[in-house]
Design a protein around this motif. Sequence first.
Motif, PDB file in Angstrom:
ATOM      1  N   GLN A  65       0.830  -1.204   0.000  1.00 37.69           N
ATOM      2  CA  GLN A  65       0.000   0.000   0.000  1.00 37.69           C
ATOM      3  C   GLN A  65       0.866   1.256   0.000  1.00 37.69           C
ATOM      4  O   GLN A  65       0.534   2.258  -0.655  1.00 37.69           O
ATOM      5  N   LEU A  66       1.994   1.212   0.703  1.00 38.39           N
ATOM      6  CA  LEU A  66       2.936   2.336   0.696  1.00 38.39           C
ATOM      7  C   LEU A  66       3.411   2.634  -0.714  1.00 38.39           C
ATOM      8  O   LEU A  66       3.426   3.790  -1.152  1.00 38.39           O
ATOM      9  N   ASN A  67       3.783   1.598  -1.442  1.00 41.21           N
ATOM     10  CA  ASN A  67       4.254   1.792  -2.820  1.00 41.21           C
ATOM     11  C   ASN A  67       3.166   2.379  -3.711  1.00 41.21           C
ATOM     12  O   ASN A  67       3.437   3.235  -4.555  1.00 41.21           O
ATOM     13  N   ILE A  68       1.929   1.917  -3.512  1.00 43.16           N
ATOM     14  CA  ILE A  68       0.816   2.468  -4.288  1.00 43.16           C
ATOM     15  C   ILE A  68       0.650   3.954  -3.997  1.00 43.16           C
ATOM     16  O   ILE A  68       0.512   4.786  -4.912  1.00 43.16           O
ATOM     17  N   ASN A  69       0.675   4.321  -2.717  1.00 42.10           N
ATOM     18  CA  ASN A  69       0.468   5.724  -2.339  1.00 42.10           C
ATOM     19  C   ASN A  69       1.603   6.623  -2.807  1.00 42.10           C
ATOM     20  O   ASN A  69       1.367   7.765  -3.241  1.00 42.10           O
ATOM     21  N   LEU A  70       2.841   6.130  -2.735  1.00 41.08           N
ATOM     22  CA  LEU A  70       3.967   6.931  -3.216  1.00 41.08           C
ATOM     23  C   LEU A  70       3.900   7.124  -4.724  1.00 41.08           C
ATOM     24  O   LEU A  70       4.194   8.211  -5.237  1.00 41.08           O
ATOM     25  N   LYS A  71       3.507   6.079  -5.433  1.00 38.59           N
ATOM     26  CA  LYS A  71       3.392   6.193  -6.892  1.00 38.59           C
ATOM     27  C   LYS A  71       2.315   7.197  -7.271  1.00 38.59           C
ATOM     28  O   LYS A  71       2.506   8.029  -8.163  1.00 38.59           O
ATOM     29  N   ARG A  72       1.169   7.126  -6.603  1.00 34.64           N
ATOM     30  CA  ARG A  72       0.089   8.090  -6.858  1.00 34.64           C
ATOM     31  C   ARG A  72       0.576   9.522  -6.654  1.00 34.64           C
ATOM     32  O   ARG A  72       0.221  10.423  -7.413  1.00 34.64           O
ATOM     33  N   ALA A  73       1.350   9.712  -5.589  1.00 32.02           N
ATOM     34  CA  ALA A  73       1.792  11.061  -5.233  1.00 32.02           C
ATOM     35  C   ALA A  73       2.991  11.526  -6.054  1.00 32.02           C
ATOM     36  O   ALA A  73       3.417  12.678  -5.923  1.00 32.02           O
ATOM     37  N   GLY A  74       3.534  10.644  -6.887  1.00 33.31           N
ATOM     38  CA  GLY A  74       4.694  11.011  -7.691  1.00 33.31           C
ATOM     39  C   GLY A  74       5.953  11.181  -6.868  1.00 33.31           C
ATOM     40  O   GLY A  74       6.818  12.001  -7.204  1.00 33.31           O
ATOM     41  N   ILE A  75       6.101  10.387  -5.803  1.00 33.28           N
ATOM     42  CA  ILE A  75       7.241  10.504  -4.887  1.00 33.28           C
ATOM     43  C   ILE A  75       8.291   9.464  -5.237  1.00 33.28           C
ATOM     44  O   ILE A  75       7.995   8.271  -5.352  1.00 33.28           O
ATOM     45  N   ARG A  76       9.521   9.918  -5.400  1.00 31.01           N
ATOM     46  CA  ARG A  76      10.635   8.998  -5.639  1.00 31.01           C
ATOM     47  C   ARG A  76      11.270   8.648  -4.299  1.00 31.01           C
ATOM     48  O   ARG A  76      11.772   9.509  -3.585  1.00 31.01           O
ATOM     49  N   ALA A  77      11.210   7.362  -3.963  1.00 26.97           N
ATOM     50  CA  ALA A  77      11.796   6.904  -2.703  1.00 26.97           C
ATOM     51  C   ALA A  77      12.140   5.428  -2.832  1.00 26.97           C
ATOM     52  O   ALA A  77      11.450   4.669  -3.517  1.00 26.97           O
ATOM     53  N   ARG A  78      13.191   5.042  -2.165  1.00 22.10           N
ATOM     54  CA  ARG A  78      13.512   3.621  -2.067  1.00 22.10           C
ATOM     55  C   ARG A  78      12.660   3.029  -0.953  1.00 22.10           C
ATOM     56  O   ARG A  78      12.619   3.556   0.160  1.00 22.10           O
ATOM     57  N   THR A  79      11.956   1.940  -1.239  1.00 23.91           N
ATOM     58  CA  THR A  79      11.148   1.298  -0.219  1.00 23.91           C
ATOM     59  C   THR A  79      11.786  -0.038   0.163  1.00 23.91           C
ATOM     60  O   THR A  79      12.269  -0.774  -0.694  1.00 23.91           O
ATOM     61  N   VAL A  80      11.784  -0.314   1.463  1.00 19.45           N
ATOM     62  CA  VAL A  80      12.473  -1.487   2.002  1.00 19.45           C
ATOM     63  C   VAL A  80      11.583  -2.173   3.023  1.00 19.45           C
ATOM     64  O   VAL A  80      11.005  -1.502   3.888  1.00 19.45           O
ATOM     65  N   GLN A  81      11.453  -3.493   2.925  1.00 17.17           N
ATOM     66  CA  GLN A  81      10.772  -4.232   3.975  1.00 17.17           C
ATOM     67  C   GLN A  81      11.764  -4.450   5.111  1.00 17.17           C
ATOM     68  O   GLN A  81      12.732  -5.205   4.977  1.00 17.17           O
ATOM     69  N   ALA A  82      11.529  -3.764   6.220  1.00 16.75           N
ATOM     70  CA  ALA A  82      12.474  -3.833   7.337  1.00 16.75           C
ATOM     71  C   ALA A  82      11.796  -3.403   8.615  1.00 16.75           C
ATOM     72  O   ALA A  82      10.982  -2.468   8.621  1.00 16.75           O
ATOM     73  N   SER A  83      12.144  -4.075   9.700  1.00 17.96           N
ATOM     74  CA  SER A  83      11.675  -3.684  11.024  1.00 17.96           C
ATOM     75  C   SER A  83      12.496  -2.497  11.517  1.00 17.96           C
ATOM     76  O   SER A  83      13.704  -2.423  11.278  1.00 17.96           O
ATOM     77  N   ALA A  84      11.831  -1.578  12.212  1.00 14.82           N
ATOM     78  CA  ALA A  84      12.555  -0.438  12.785  1.00 14.82           C
ATOM     79  C   ALA A  84      13.471  -0.876  13.915  1.00 14.82           C
ATOM     80  O   ALA A  84      14.396  -0.146  14.284  1.00 14.82           O
ATOM     81  N   GLN A  85      13.237  -2.060  14.464  1.00 12.33           N
ATOM     82  CA  GLN A  85      14.083  -2.576  15.543  1.00 12.33           C
ATOM     83  C   GLN A  85      15.308  -3.317  15.014  1.00 12.33           C
ATOM     84  O   GLN A  85      16.385  -3.228  15.592  1.00 12.33           O
ATOM     85  N   GLU A  86      15.109  -4.072  13.936  1.00 12.42           N
ATOM     86  CA  GLU A  86      16.202  -4.862  13.359  1.00 12.42           C
ATOM     87  C   GLU A  86      16.293  -4.505  11.877  1.00 12.42           C
ATOM     88  O   GLU A  86      15.740  -5.190  11.021  1.00 12.42           O
ATOM     89  N   ASN A  87      16.994  -3.447  11.589  1.00 11.96           N
ATOM     90  CA  ASN A  87      17.018  -2.927  10.217  1.00 11.96           C
ATOM     91  C   ASN A  87      18.353  -3.250   9.538  1.00 11.96           C
ATOM     92  O   ASN A  87      19.357  -3.509  10.203  1.00 11.96           O
ATOM     93  N   PRO A  88      18.359  -3.187   8.203  1.00  4.72           N
ATOM     94  CA  PRO A  88      19.545  -3.570   7.448  1.00  4.72           C
ATOM     95  C   PRO A  88      20.500  -2.413   7.138  1.00  4.72           C
ATOM     96  O   PRO A  88      21.459  -2.587   6.382  1.00  4.72           O
ATOM     97  N   PHE A  89      20.257  -1.239   7.712  1.00  3.56           N
ATOM     98  CA  PHE A  89      21.010  -0.054   7.312  1.00  3.56           C
ATOM     99  C   PHE A  89      22.315   0.083   8.101  1.00  3.56           C
ATOM    100  O   PHE A  89      22.438  -0.381   9.227  1.00  3.56           O
ATOM    101  N   ASP A  90      23.269   0.750   7.482  1.00  2.30           N
ATOM    102  CA  ASP A  90      24.577   0.966   8.107  1.00  2.30           C
ATOM    103  C   ASP A  90      24.475   2.007   9.225  1.00  2.30           C
ATOM    104  O   ASP A  90      23.633   2.921   9.180  1.00  2.30           O
TER     105      ASP A  90
END
Length: 416
Positions: free
Chosen positions: A282-307
Amino acid sequence: MIKRNSVSEKILERGAESLKEWESGNATLDDCLEQLRAENGHEKSAVASLLFEYFRHKGFIDTLIRNHARRGNVKQEMRVVVACALTQALFQTGIAPQSAVNIAVDSVKHRFGHGPGSFVNAILRAVLASPEAKKIPPYSFPEALREKWLAQFGRETTARLLSCYASNPPPAFRLRAELPEEELHELSCTPILTDDLPKDFRFYQTADPDGFFRKKWLEQGLVYVQDPATSLALSLLDGDVSGRVLDACAAPGGKTIMLSDLAARRDLKLTAADRSPQRLRQLNINLKRAGIRARTVQASAQENPFDAASFDLILADVPCSNSGVIRRRPDAPWRYHLKRVTELTLLQADILDSLSRLVRPGGRLLYSTCSIEPEENTLQIENFLALHPDFTLKKQALFLPSEAHDGAFGALLEKA
């Protein structure tokens, strides 16, 4: 005899199914409404109205059922049908009480047999004929939370909060582009203007939701349906959004879109994450509708894959008790209890701790809730700062629910 599969029967049965799912603890009212929106039936708006009315009068309806049931007990399958039928009979003008009873009885007889149908018939008629059913309060609210608010806010403020709970606010939306004033006027769209609202965004409300959605403005990205209170935390940024930005609990995307809109044409590398695959879709659908460029990632805020130290700004719009959005989520007070709030505050602290490691030196962490409880807001921030001396509090703000908007809290933290 009501014709099987009639719209009226579908409304009752779908409402009872949603209520049973809510009682399981696996779904909020919002989840039930999302499921309804995904369905094709014409009855979905009527089911949504039924559920809203039930939760605004839940204590009253549940008490009526208990008082007229043998030993106060009713099997869940019967009780949710009775609760929905009483809501229709007592609080909805589109159906006569006698019709509400007949529909419920026919539905139960068909699904569960003659005996259960006779039971439902007896309890509904007994309740509707009782003196208690003639003394309908304007709303019912959990006593424990009301007492907490009295101690927390005082009698006058608590009375205002409860009057908001009893209201039925029109849909609110944020304007993302210029729309013809005459069209806004035709749809009874009026600006939401109060002294305590942030000035970065323009919010409207509409008295003609059906006409509003027929315009397809949402699909075209010209508007986004959200309450003005959603802008509170982001207003603390004073429009300063650029660089590497993470929305760590992003779905369904309203605040992600706000971040992008605030950045305007500045350099922005936006990442939106959410742990739920369904919500991420649903996030991807809403961002596409709004014309927003963003990388979307399936990730928990507690255990995330970011550096570590990889973001200039992180928004943590954390799970909370929803006690600030009682106007639009009338089930929230009925989900509020001490054990759940304790679990939520531990989760919030864990999320803050995890995300703090991803903020670069000089970067910022923006904390956001739609709660008005100190345990989830100011006290949560105090505890975080005590454990993370490398962060300082730049500013924080609290909205209480009002006639114009929901409640919310935001705190802006900066890393040394």
